[in-house]
Every structure is written in C-alpha cells, then in structure tokens.
Design an enzyme around this catalytic site. Structure first.
Site, short mmCIF file in Angstrom:
data_model
loop_
_atom_site.label_atom_id
_atom_site.label_comp_id
_atom_site.label_asym_id
_atom_site.label_seq_id
_atom_site.Cartn_x
_atom_site.Cartn_y
_atom_site.Cartn_z
N CYS A 141 18.07 29.91 -16.97
CA CYS A 141 16.83 30.19 -16.25
C CYS A 141 17.04 30.35 -14.74
O CYS A 141 16.74 31.38 -14.15
CB CYS A 141 15.83 29.08 -16.53
SG CYS A 141 14.39 29.10 -15.48
N HIS B 255 11.30 25.23 -15.82
CA HIS B 255 11.53 26.64 -16.17
C HIS B 255 10.76 27.50 -15.18
O HIS B 255 9.71 27.09 -14.66
CB HIS B 255 11.07 26.93 -17.60
CG HIS B 255 11.46 28.30 -18.07
ND1 HIS B 255 12.74 28.60 -18.47
CD2 HIS B 255 10.74 29.45 -18.19
CE1 HIS B 255 12.80 29.88 -18.83
NE2 HIS B 255 11.60 30.42 -18.66
N HIS C 189 11.98 36.46 -17.11
CA HIS C 189 12.72 35.21 -17.04
C HIS C 189 13.87 35.27 -18.03
O HIS C 189 13.98 36.20 -18.84
CB HIS C 189 11.81 34.03 -17.38
CG HIS C 189 11.28 34.07 -18.79
ND1 HIS C 189 11.06 32.95 -19.55
CD2 HIS C 189 10.91 35.12 -19.60
CE1 HIS C 189 10.58 33.28 -20.74
NE2 HIS C 189 10.47 34.59 -20.79
#
Length: 226
Positions: free
Chosen positions: A135, A185, A197
């Site tokens: 991430c 995240h 993402h």
C-alpha cells in the site's frame, strides 16, 4: 524511513537548497539546459504528464529534459529549440494541487497518470517497485516519480504528516482503518468517489469510496505536506 521533500512556498512551488531558487511563478524566466530551479521541477512534472518525459522528476534541466522539451515543442507546432519561454509554458498541462502554505504543489495530471500506469501490478508485502507494491510502497513510488516528493514509508506516518481536508480533491490521499486501529491503508483520490491503491487482493486497482467495504472503513482525507 524517507523524509518529505523540503519547504514549500506560499505560491505552492517546490523548493530546494539551490541558491538559484526563488518564489517567482513558472513563466517568469526562460528555462534551458544547465539550470537548477524549482521552475524546472514544475516543467518536468508537466512534461511527464504530457508523456514526453520518462525519467524521474528533479529540479535540474539536463539533456534528457531538453530532448523532452524539443519533442513537446514539435508536437505543439513551436520552434523545437529545447529552450522554454512563455510560448512553450503556455502550452504545458500545468495543474497545481494546492496554493495553501505548507502544502506540496504538484502536477495532478502527472500524479494520476503515473498511478494509473501501474494498474494490475501485483500486491507484494514490502514492495516498493513496479515488480510489486504494498500500500504505502505504491504511494511513495508514484509521488516520487511524478512529483519528486518523498513520502514516509508507512501509512500511519504519512497520515501523521498530512494536512486534513474535509473533502478530498484529485491527488489527495484517502485513508482507511483496516487490520489495526488507526490509518493502515491509503490510496490516491481520483475524483467521482474513486481512488487508486495497491490492494492485497487485487494489486494496483481502482475502488469506490461508496463500496460497502471501504465506506465503513474510511477515516478521512489529507493533502501531502512537507
């Protein structure tokens, strides 16, 4: 852990320690090979957004920059001399993300283009390259390649540095609480309630803030700060 790139002016121009740095706007000076200036950073961001520059962004006008400028000028019907004056600058796709003091300004088009370029790259724990991203590795790579901005290595550290905004704009970061308490995240906001993402299940992909999964885990948006 990498540190954020240094100070930002009120006009939203990225600065460095070079003695040639100033606070004038892009277009106030002619840019050419051999110069080192914050205006060159903006020039290279725009060239990257237009697809004419493939190398990482920096504040130095090198030979690769000249070649990219010449290609851009030719595509716009301008004299292809590699020297950037007002006519060339007027044609550049310049789009700043913010004019707020202390907030990084960068070419949003270049940022989004760089992010989307890596769609379908697989998720890799600890990954920071196009061979595989986690991430925060994805965010760090995209910001450094497209805007010359270095982000901290972890999502929670990025969250602590960011400036909170009530509603995200394109190029802002959106954060989520997933496997642990707090920001764990994040993705880059694309507009229309979408963000890109690196997902552990899908790799680099586009998702919706309105989805049942992300909507319940969303904790806010922030702008990148120095």
């Amino acid at each position: 852990m990498k540190k954020f790139i240094a100070a930002i002016t009120v006009a939203g121009v990225l600065l460095s320690s070079s003695p040639m740095m100033g606070q004038a706007a892009l277009g106030d000076r002619v840019l050419k090979q051999g110069m080192q200036h914050s205006d060159v950073t903006q020039l290279k961001q725009a060239l990257k957004a237009s697809g004419h520059l493939k190398k990482p962004v920096s504040n130095y006008f090198n030979y690769d920059t000249k070649v990219a400028v010449m290609a851009f000028q030719k595509s716009k019907g301008l004299k292809a001399d590699g020297i950037v004056g007002k006519q060339t600058i007027a044609k550049l796709p310049i789009h700043k993300s913010s004019n707020v003091k202390g907030v990084s300004s960068f070419n949003v088009n270049a940022l989004v283009a760089e992010a989307k370029k890596h769609a379908s790259v697989p998720y890799k724990w600890g990954g920071t390259t196009p061979r595989g991203f986690d991430c925060s590795g994805f965010l760090g790579y995209v910001f450094e390649q497209s805007a010359g901005v270095q982000l901290p290595r972890t999502v929670d550290a990025i969250y602590q540095k960011g400036q909170k905004v009530a509603k995200p704009a394109v190029g802002d970061l959106v954060f989520f609480e997933t496997y642990k308490k707090g920001a764990s995240h994040a993705g880059i906001y694309l507009g229309n309630n979408q963000f890109i993402h690196s997902s552990s299940s899908k790799g680099v992909s586009i998702a919706s803030l309105n989805s049942s999964y992300w909507k319940t885990r969303y904790i806010g948006a922030k702008k990148v700060t120095h």
